[in-house]
Scaffold this motif. Sequence first.
Motif, mmCIF file in Angstrom:
data_model
loop_
_atom_site.group_PDB
_atom_site.id
_atom_site.type_symbol
_atom_site.label_atom_id
_atom_site.label_comp_id
_atom_site.label_asym_id
_atom_site.label_seq_id
_atom_site.Cartn_x
_atom_site.Cartn_y
_atom_site.Cartn_z
ATOM 1 N N THR A 397 42.658 45.212 29.267
ATOM 2 C CA THR A 397 41.788 44.269 28.577
ATOM 3 C C THR A 397 42.409 42.868 28.485
ATOM 4 O OG1 THR A 397 40.952 46.103 27.261
ATOM 5 C CG2 THR A 397 40.482 43.889 26.463
ATOM 6 N N LYS A 398 43.638 42.808 28.145
ATOM 7 C CA LYS A 398 44.257 41.506 27.919
ATOM 8 C C LYS A 398 44.317 40.686 29.199
ATOM 9 C CE LYS A 398 48.332 39.404 25.798
ATOM 10 N NZ LYS A 398 49.621 39.652 25.148
ATOM 11 N N LYS A 399 44.762 41.298 30.303
ATOM 12 C CA LYS A 399 44.855 40.577 31.571
ATOM 13 C C LYS A 399 43.478 40.177 32.078
ATOM 14 C CE LYS A 399 49.241 42.440 33.289
ATOM 15 N NZ LYS A 399 49.905 43.153 34.398
ATOM 16 N N GLN A 400 42.523 41.095 31.953
ATOM 17 C CA GLN A 400 41.175 40.788 32.422
ATOM 18 C C GLN A 400 40.555 39.648 31.612
ATOM 19 O OE1 GLN A 400 38.844 44.366 32.457
ATOM 20 N NE2 GLN A 400 39.674 45.049 34.405
ATOM 21 N N LEU A 401 40.778 39.642 30.305
ATOM 22 C CA LEU A 401 40.219 38.587 29.464
ATOM 23 C C LEU A 401 40.760 37.222 29.871
ATOM 24 C CD1 LEU A 401 38.396 37.933 27.073
ATOM 25 C CD2 LEU A 401 40.356 38.311 25.567
ATOM 26 N N LEU A 403 41.790 36.422 32.806
ATOM 27 C CA LEU A 403 41.184 36.096 34.092
ATOM 28 C C LEU A 403 39.764 35.570 33.907
ATOM 29 C CD1 LEU A 403 41.302 36.110 37.172
ATOM 30 C CD2 LEU A 403 40.566 38.499 37.122
ATOM 31 N N TYR A 404 38.998 36.230 33.023
ATOM 32 C CA TYR A 404 37.630 35.781 32.750
ATOM 33 C C TYR A 404 37.614 34.348 32.210
ATOM 34 C CZ TYR A 404 36.572 40.805 32.931
ATOM 35 O OH TYR A 404 36.455 42.109 33.301
ATOM 36 N N VAL A 405 38.526 34.065 31.280
ATOM 37 C CA VAL A 405 38.586 32.721 30.677
ATOM 38 C C VAL A 405 38.929 31.682 31.738
ATOM 39 C CG1 VAL A 405 39.840 31.272 29.050
ATOM 40 C CG2 VAL A 405 39.140 33.571 28.375
ATOM 41 N N ALA A 406 39.891 32.014 32.612
ATOM 42 C CA ALA A 406 40.295 31.073 33.656
ATOM 43 C C ALA A 406 39.146 30.804 34.623
ATOM 44 C CB ALA A 406 41.500 31.627 34.413
ATOM 45 N N LEU A 407 38.467 31.868 35.060
ATOM 46 C CA LEU A 407 37.343 31.717 35.987
ATOM 47 C C LEU A 407 36.186 30.961 35.331
ATOM 48 C CD1 LEU A 407 37.336 35.250 37.651
ATOM 49 C CD2 LEU A 407 37.902 33.100 38.765
ATOM 50 N N PHE A 408 35.915 31.286 34.070
ATOM 51 C CA PHE A 408 34.830 30.622 33.361
ATOM 52 C C PHE A 408 35.118 29.132 33.188
ATOM 53 C CE2 PHE A 408 32.624 29.488 29.350
ATOM 54 C CZ PHE A 408 31.318 29.714 29.785
ATOM 55 N N LYS A 458 29.042 28.764 44.290
ATOM 56 C CA LYS A 458 28.172 29.945 44.356
ATOM 57 C C LYS A 458 28.972 31.241 44.485
ATOM 58 C CE LYS A 458 24.023 27.725 46.156
ATOM 59 N NZ LYS A 458 23.084 27.577 47.290
ATOM 60 N N ASN A 459 30.039 31.195 45.311
ATOM 61 C CA ASN A 459 30.888 32.396 45.431
ATOM 62 C C ASN A 459 31.572 32.729 44.112
ATOM 63 O OD1 ASN A 459 30.285 32.840 48.095
ATOM 64 N ND2 ASN A 459 32.013 31.674 48.886
ATOM 65 N N ASN A 460 32.158 31.688 43.485
ATOM 66 C CA ASN A 460 32.857 31.924 42.219
ATOM 67 C C ASN A 460 31.900 32.344 41.108
ATOM 68 O OD1 ASN A 460 35.391 31.349 43.199
ATOM 69 N ND2 ASN A 460 35.250 29.174 42.789
ATOM 70 N N LEU A 461 30.726 31.688 41.044
ATOM 71 C CA LEU A 461 29.770 31.999 39.983
ATOM 72 C C LEU A 461 29.206 33.404 40.121
ATOM 73 C CD1 LEU A 461 27.817 28.638 39.590
ATOM 74 C CD2 LEU A 461 29.595 29.575 38.133
ATOM 75 N N GLN A 462 29.016 33.886 41.348
ATOM 76 C CA GLN A 462 28.533 35.268 41.531
ATOM 77 C C GLN A 462 29.542 36.277 40.978
ATOM 78 O OE1 GLN A 462 25.699 36.351 42.401
ATOM 79 N NE2 GLN A 462 26.224 38.503 42.353
ATOM 80 N N THR A 463 30.834 36.000 41.255
ATOM 81 C CA THR A 463 31.883 36.886 40.728
ATOM 82 C C THR A 463 31.910 36.837 39.204
ATOM 83 O OG1 THR A 463 33.211 36.513 42.701
ATOM 84 C CG2 THR A 463 34.350 37.416 40.784
ATOM 85 N N ILE A 464 31.853 35.601 38.647
ATOM 86 C CA ILE A 464 31.891 35.450 37.189
ATOM 87 C C ILE A 464 30.677 36.127 36.559
ATOM 88 C CG2 ILE A 464 31.818 33.771 35.308
ATOM 89 C CD1 ILE A 464 33.218 31.817 37.278
ATOM 90 N N LYS A 465 29.502 35.908 37.161
ATOM 91 C CA LYS A 465 28.272 36.528 36.632
ATOM 92 C C LYS A 465 28.383 38.052 36.581
ATOM 93 C CE LYS A 465 23.342 36.937 37.641
ATOM 94 N NZ LYS A 465 23.334 38.308 38.077
ATOM 95 N N SER A 466 28.908 38.649 37.675
ATOM 96 C CA SER A 466 29.063 40.118 37.709
ATOM 97 C C SER A 466 30.053 40.595 36.662
ATOM 98 C CB SER A 466 29.526 40.563 39.108
ATOM 99 O OG SER A 466 28.570 40.210 40.066
ATOM 100 N N LEU A 467 31.202 39.888 36.567
ATOM 101 C CA LEU A 467 32.228 40.287 35.597
ATOM 102 C C LEU A 467 31.707 40.178 34.162
ATOM 103 C CD1 LEU A 467 35.344 38.581 37.218
ATOM 104 C CD2 LEU A 467 34.884 41.029 37.091
ATOM 105 N N LEU A 468 31.035 39.041 33.866
ATOM 106 C CA LEU A 468 30.523 38.851 32.518
ATOM 107 C C LEU A 468 29.402 39.839 32.205
ATOM 108 C CD1 LEU A 468 30.484 34.956 32.294
ATOM 109 C CD2 LEU A 468 32.094 36.526 31.234
ATOM 110 N N THR A 469 28.567 40.167 33.201
ATOM 111 C CA THR A 469 27.486 41.142 32.987
ATOM 112 C C THR A 469 28.059 42.513 32.658
ATOM 113 O OG1 THR A 469 26.068 39.956 34.524
ATOM 114 C CG2 THR A 469 25.461 42.212 34.015
ATOM 115 N N SER A 474 29.999 46.167 26.591
ATOM 116 C CA SER A 474 31.090 46.700 25.771
ATOM 117 C C SER A 474 31.498 45.774 24.626
ATOM 118 C CB SER A 474 32.298 46.996 26.664
ATOM 119 O OG SER A 474 32.761 45.798 27.234
ATOM 120 N N ILE A 475 30.866 44.590 24.505
ATOM 121 C CA ILE A 475 31.204 43.654 23.426
ATOM 122 C C ILE A 475 30.317 43.944 22.219
ATOM 123 C CG2 ILE A 475 31.184 41.225 22.744
ATOM 124 C CD1 ILE A 475 31.888 40.527 25.616
#
Length: 647
Positions: A397-401, A403-408, A458-469, A474-475
């Motif tokens: 969870t910590k590492k993924q979070l 990563l999500y913040v950095a990508l976002f 578009k490539n980055n946003l598709q990845t972010i959209k999938s990860l955030l979805t 689970s939130i």
Amino acid sequence: MHIKSIHIIPLFFFLNLALFAQLNPEDSIKYANFKKEKLYKNKAVYFLSIRKKTAIKTEQQWILYFKNELKKYKKNTEDVTYINYILAKLYSDSEQYKESNKIANYLLENKQDFYSESLTCDLLYLLGNNYEKEADIQNLLEIIKQKTKYCNVEMYQFYRLYSKMGLPKRALKSYRVYINSLDQTKQTKYNWAQHTNNIGFYFQKDNQIDSAFYYYNKALDLILDYKKEAPYKKNSKREKEVLFWVGLIKGNIGDCYKKYGNYKKAITFLNEEQKSAKIFYKGSSSKWYGEKYYWEQVADCYLKLKNYKLAKIYIDSLFIYNDRLKYYNLKKQYYKGLKVTDSVNLYTELYNKINDSVITNKKLDLNKTLINFLDLEFSIIEKLHEIKAIKSENINTKKQLHLYVALFSLAIVTVLILVYFFYQKKKQTKIISSQKNIIESNLEEKNILLKELQHRVKNNLQTIKSLLTMRLKSIKSEKAKETIQHSINRIAVLSKIHHKLYDNNNNLNTIHLDEYINEIVLDLKTFYDQNKNVEFKLNIQENIFIHIDQTVTIGLIINELVTNSYKYAFINKDKNNIIAIFFTRNNDKLFFKYTDNGVGFDVNKKTKSMGIYLIKRLINQLGSDAKFASSSNGMEVSFDFIDKSSY
């Protein structure tokens, strides 16, 4: 009369003290709450959570008690419903499945407005367990279908039913699917010992005794290692569970020795299982369901050893069970060994009569049941894949979070840049009409840059959209969910490209790495070679397949590295610019190396940039650390990692 009453009160008091002395503190509290509570909706919760109900009354005494409660509460429909639910559970616990099914089906067929989803699902789960124990596959399939409508979709344990239907190969295949659906990071040696034992069991069912023997011994090693390392307390519930599983695995090894014809060793291992089961179930209201099988196997071993005296003891112990088929067969073998012809003929006739009926019924129902069964399994697995697409398994969870913040953050900055350019374009068009030719020239340059930026976004946003979805489900915080959902909606507007990774229809778990990397390189080369001529040298070992999660990460790493080379490394357009990607496998370990012959960079200074930081975090996600090297002749990035699909 007065003297007698003085003695009666203390007697009643001491009887209650004796009763509570038999219960553990937790059960004592639950029983006290059960007696105190007035509404049966709440009383049922307390009663069913008592672990040792038989320490208070026998199963039959409890059944009589609640039958009397039905008469007392007959005017209150809700109380009557929950009393009936308790009775259905008690009948099931005492193996009176027909009575239990009768009550549970009645409650489902006469649903009231006050029925909660929880009660409906509890009744369906109860019926499902009953039908499974009765091997009533047809009714069980109907219950599973209803559960998919009213309850949360779950990976049903189809392998158990395939085993009951006499399809061990399909059971093993289904069990491996079940294992892959679990969160691998939460599986301990204890869990893997159970999984390995179960794999051995299905090999045994398929009469592959050597494979079964191998997996059973592997399971025993795992459980014994866990027993040494696990931090549980002595005489705790966990210790009893572990010792029970040690005995169970030894019993399975005993089955293999029996198949090998080593009956004395088989009896020794089977007795180990019985000994551990006695300890585990001592003082519990639950029963050891393997006891009947134990009597059968030991009885058969003694028959093979021609020890008819001991064989008879174990055979006679089977009479209390309602399985006449195996009982008659062992009786037939027993009298055959003693050469009592009349008794052999009698039990042969009884055995054949039942066996013929069972075989006929199974042949009539098997094809229809199997077709329905396969359709149902497919539909549930299909629903699970839909759920899996929007729900992330929380591996770290910590590492993924982070990563999500950095990508976002990267996405927001990129969007702001795009907005800025669009705003500037509009403003310049309206205000500075006199400088139209200069503006159009600048806009042309900016449009080229916008196209390049938009492709990356578009490539980055598709990845972010999938990860955030996937994270959204689970939130728990509604405020956080709303914030992320707004972000997803905004990002969805910008994201129009379908991720090519998920076009693979052959396998949902692994991707062919050679084809995947070539596809990424081709897309990037096509995009970037408008400005610079770069030669790609790919040295990818053939037939490497890795887990889909790791494939996504590898794709992101290559995308970041190639983009970095094009943007910063190749300043001289006339130079023979080269990018080399090397990928090979050595057993379960994979090795990756990326080089270019650009201008290089200061490793100590550049590694603090966002792009390099993101590459390092992605490599960390693979369980590895990046090794950077750079000079005026170019730069190199390398790392190795374990293939997740080999677990």
